[in-house]
Design an enzyme around this catalytic site. Structure first.
Site, PDB file in Angstrom:
ATOM      1  N   SER A  75      -8.652  -1.732  -3.913  1.00  0.00           N
ATOM      2  CA  SER A  75      -9.009  -1.919  -2.516  1.00  0.00           C
ATOM      3  C   SER A  75      -7.795  -1.764  -1.601  1.00  0.00           C
ATOM      4  O   SER A  75      -7.949  -1.630  -0.393  1.00  0.00           O
ATOM      5  CB  SER A  75      -9.607  -3.315  -2.315  1.00  0.00           C
ATOM      6  OG  SER A  75      -8.652  -4.299  -2.633  1.00  0.00           O
ATOM      7  N   TYR A 114     -12.304  -6.509  -0.992  1.00  0.00           N
ATOM      8  CA  TYR A 114     -13.541  -6.276  -1.744  1.00  0.00           C
ATOM      9  C   TYR A 114     -14.180  -7.593  -2.209  1.00  0.00           C
ATOM     10  O   TYR A 114     -15.376  -7.654  -2.471  1.00  0.00           O
ATOM     11  CB  TYR A 114     -13.233  -5.462  -3.003  1.00  0.00           C
ATOM     12  CG  TYR A 114     -13.101  -3.962  -2.822  1.00  0.00           C
ATOM     13  CD1 TYR A 114     -13.142  -3.364  -1.562  1.00  0.00           C
ATOM     14  CD2 TYR A 114     -12.931  -3.148  -3.942  1.00  0.00           C
ATOM     15  CE1 TYR A 114     -13.024  -1.984  -1.426  1.00  0.00           C
ATOM     16  CE2 TYR A 114     -12.822  -1.768  -3.813  1.00  0.00           C
ATOM     17  CZ  TYR A 114     -12.859  -1.191  -2.565  1.00  0.00           C
ATOM     18  OH  TYR A 114     -12.757   0.166  -2.442  1.00  0.00           O
ATOM     19  N   GLY A 115     -13.329  -8.624  -2.372  1.00  0.00           N
ATOM     20  CA  GLY A 115     -13.690  -9.788  -3.187  1.00  0.00           C
ATOM     21  C   GLY A 115     -14.880 -10.617  -2.765  1.00  0.00           C
ATOM     22  O   GLY A 115     -15.428 -11.368  -3.554  1.00  0.00           O
ATOM     23  N   THR A 141     -11.912  -6.933  -9.359  1.00  0.00           N
ATOM     24  CA  THR A 141     -13.257  -7.069  -8.802  1.00  0.00           C
ATOM     25  C   THR A 141     -14.148  -5.916  -9.267  1.00  0.00           C
ATOM     26  O   THR A 141     -15.253  -6.138  -9.765  1.00  0.00           O
ATOM     27  CB  THR A 141     -13.164  -7.091  -7.254  1.00  0.00           C
ATOM     28  OG1 THR A 141     -12.242  -8.120  -6.876  1.00  0.00           O
ATOM     29  CG2 THR A 141     -14.509  -7.343  -6.628  1.00  0.00           C
ATOM     30  N   GLU A 162      -1.844  -8.046   1.624  1.00  0.00           N
ATOM     31  CA  GLU A 162      -2.025  -6.830   2.437  1.00  0.00           C
ATOM     32  C   GLU A 162      -1.208  -6.899   3.730  1.00  0.00           C
ATOM     33  O   GLU A 162      -0.859  -5.876   4.302  1.00  0.00           O
ATOM     34  CB  GLU A 162      -3.508  -6.611   2.776  1.00  0.00           C
ATOM     35  CG  GLU A 162      -4.340  -6.137   1.601  1.00  0.00           C
ATOM     36  CD  GLU A 162      -4.000  -4.714   1.137  1.00  0.00           C
ATOM     37  OE1 GLU A 162      -3.709  -3.846   1.976  1.00  0.00           O
ATOM     38  OE2 GLU A 162      -4.030  -4.487  -0.092  1.00  0.00           O
ATOM     39  N   CYS A 177      -6.740 -10.824 -10.246  1.00  0.00           N
ATOM     40  CA  CYS A 177      -6.865  -9.815  -9.194  1.00  0.00           C
ATOM     41  C   CYS A 177      -5.536  -9.088  -9.157  1.00  0.00           C
ATOM     42  O   CYS A 177      -4.469  -9.733  -9.184  1.00  0.00           O
ATOM     43  CB  CYS A 177      -7.131 -10.513  -7.863  1.00  0.00           C
ATOM     44  SG  CYS A 177      -6.877  -9.482  -6.417  1.00  0.00           S
ATOM     45  N   THR A 178      -5.578  -7.760  -9.096  1.00  0.00           N
ATOM     46  CA  THR A 178      -4.322  -7.003  -9.208  1.00  0.00           C
ATOM     47  C   THR A 178      -3.380  -7.206  -8.018  1.00  0.00           C
ATOM     48  O   THR A 178      -2.213  -6.837  -8.087  1.00  0.00           O
ATOM     49  CB  THR A 178      -4.609  -5.502  -9.395  1.00  0.00           C
ATOM     50  OG1 THR A 178      -5.501  -5.082  -8.340  1.00  0.00           O
ATOM     51  CG2 THR A 178      -5.236  -5.230 -10.745  1.00  0.00           C
ATOM     52  N   HIS A 179      -3.892  -7.786  -6.936  1.00  0.00           N
ATOM     53  CA  HIS A 179      -2.985  -8.109  -5.826  1.00  0.00           C
ATOM     54  C   HIS A 179      -2.042  -9.266  -6.178  1.00  0.00           C
ATOM     55  O   HIS A 179      -0.958  -9.380  -5.620  1.00  0.00           O
ATOM     56  CB  HIS A 179      -3.780  -8.529  -4.580  1.00  0.00           C
ATOM     57  CG  HIS A 179      -4.291  -7.391  -3.762  1.00  0.00           C
ATOM     58  ND1 HIS A 179      -5.329  -6.589  -4.170  1.00  0.00           N
ATOM     59  CD2 HIS A 179      -3.905  -6.918  -2.540  1.00  0.00           C
ATOM     60  CE1 HIS A 179      -5.571  -5.673  -3.229  1.00  0.00           C
ATOM     61  NE2 HIS A 179      -4.721  -5.865  -2.235  1.00  0.00           N
TER      62      HIS A 179
HETATM   63  N1  DGL Z   1      -7.068  -5.986  -6.260  1.00  0.00           N
HETATM   64  C1  DGL Z   1      -8.452  -6.357  -6.139  1.00  0.00           C
HETATM   65  C2  DGL Z   1      -8.836  -7.106  -7.393  1.00  0.00           C
HETATM   66  O1  DGL Z   1      -8.149  -6.931  -8.387  1.00  0.00           O
HETATM   67  C3  DGL Z   1      -8.622  -7.077  -4.844  1.00  0.00           C
HETATM   68  C4  DGL Z   1     -10.000  -7.221  -4.379  1.00  0.00           C
HETATM   69  C5  DGL Z   1     -10.149  -7.471  -2.930  1.00  0.00           C
HETATM   70  O2  DGL Z   1      -9.926  -6.527  -2.177  1.00  0.00           O
HETATM   71  O3  DGL Z   1     -10.592  -8.558  -2.561  1.00  0.00           O
HETATM   72  O4  DGL Z   1      -9.802  -7.811  -7.480  1.00  0.00           O
END
Ligand code: DGL
Length: 272
Positions: A11, A42-43, A75, A152, A186-188
């Site tokens: 995302s 996205y979450g 996600t 972000e 979550c990869t963030h």
């Molecule tokens: N990096 C997304 C994940 O791993 C983030 C999702 C989001 O945008 O909320 O879930």
């Protein structure tokens, strides 16, 4: 040997955690990154919307003639069905399986914490794979919805007071639950791993799903003779919102300036 690029999407900035590791493990591979910053986060979205976004992003990457797709997003990985994956006619991986397996290898006590987006936690994806892998494991999962907007917006320094305050609040339940391993689901979240690690303490192993997925990709390409034998691969970055914001934070996280300008994709051009 296959000289087509690897496609990676998320995302926004989170998938860079996979990209960074792919670049270091496989210097010869060409990479095409898509951060859907026009539609982040996205979450909190419905499963239906997320499935549509997944297919749209995959279609965009396919238009760049990729040989494999990495959904570097916890996600999206949590809501993709086996049928969706099989219909892609391209090798595909998410991040959940690799991270869940890494956590099972890392834990000594069998107590595994998971933090992720609301959609990821609600899907139960990590708990399902951990349960199949290690029946005695106990999983404690908590959503941390403010982490993605913080990342972000560049609130990623270890000593950022706002991020520290939010993280302390979100991580409080773990004081009682006492996991010895925490999946940054979550990869963030690995972008703020120093903050999370400081709060969790030295005794807790943090698992980075992007990194684990990148290791899987390396093994997969080697096993299928699909590696690119170039000496120096290139990276292209595409985003669906402002390119400068992405460029600045991405460079901070990757530790170097991006070798090429970030390219813009209109959200409208993605929609199916
Ligand atoms: N990096 C997304 C994940 O791993 C983030 C999702 C989001 O945008 O909320 O879930």
């Amino acid at each position: 040997m296959d000289n087509r690029p690897i496609g990676i999407f998320d995302s926004g900035l989170g998938g860079l955690t996979a990209l960074k590791e792919l670049r270091s493990l496989m210097p010869g591979e060409d990479l095409v990154y898509f951060g859907d910053t026009g539609r982040v986060p996205y979450g909190a979205r419905s499963v239906e919307t997320l499935r549509r976004f997944a297919m749209e992003n995959i279609r965009f990457l396919k238009s760049h003639n990729v040989k494999m797709i990495v959904a570097a997003c916890g996600t999206i990985s949590s809501i993709m069905t086996d049928e969706m994956e099989q219909a892609l006619d391209l090798p595909f991986t998410g991040v959940v399986k690799a991270a869940a397996k890494a956590a099972c290898r890392a834990t000594k006590t069998g107590r595994i914490g998971v933090i992720g987006t609301s959609a990821t936690v609600q899907s139960g994806s990590y708990a399902r794979i951990i349960g199949a892998e290690r029946a005695d494991a106990q999983v404690f999962a908590h959503p941390c919805p403010l982490f993605v907007p913080l990342v972000e917006n560049g609130y990623i320094d270890r000593d950022n007071e706002v991020t520290n305050l939010v993280a302390k609040d979100y991580l409080t339940p773990f004081e009682e639950e006492q996991p010895d391993t925490l999946i940054l689901g979550c990869t963030h979240y690995p972008l703020i791993a120093p903050t999370i690690g400081k709060i969790m303490g030295d005794g807790v192993t943090l698992i980075d799903p992007g990194r684990e997925a990148a290791r899987f990709v390396k093994e997969y390409l080697a096993a299928h003779q699909m590696e690119n034998e170039n000496k120096q691969g290139s990276t292209r970055y595409f985003v669906s919102a402002d390119t400068q914001d992405f460029d600045a934070i991405a460079a901070r996280f990757l530790g170097h300036r991006l070798e090429r300008e970030v390219e813009h994709v209109e959200v409208d051009s993605l929609t199916l």
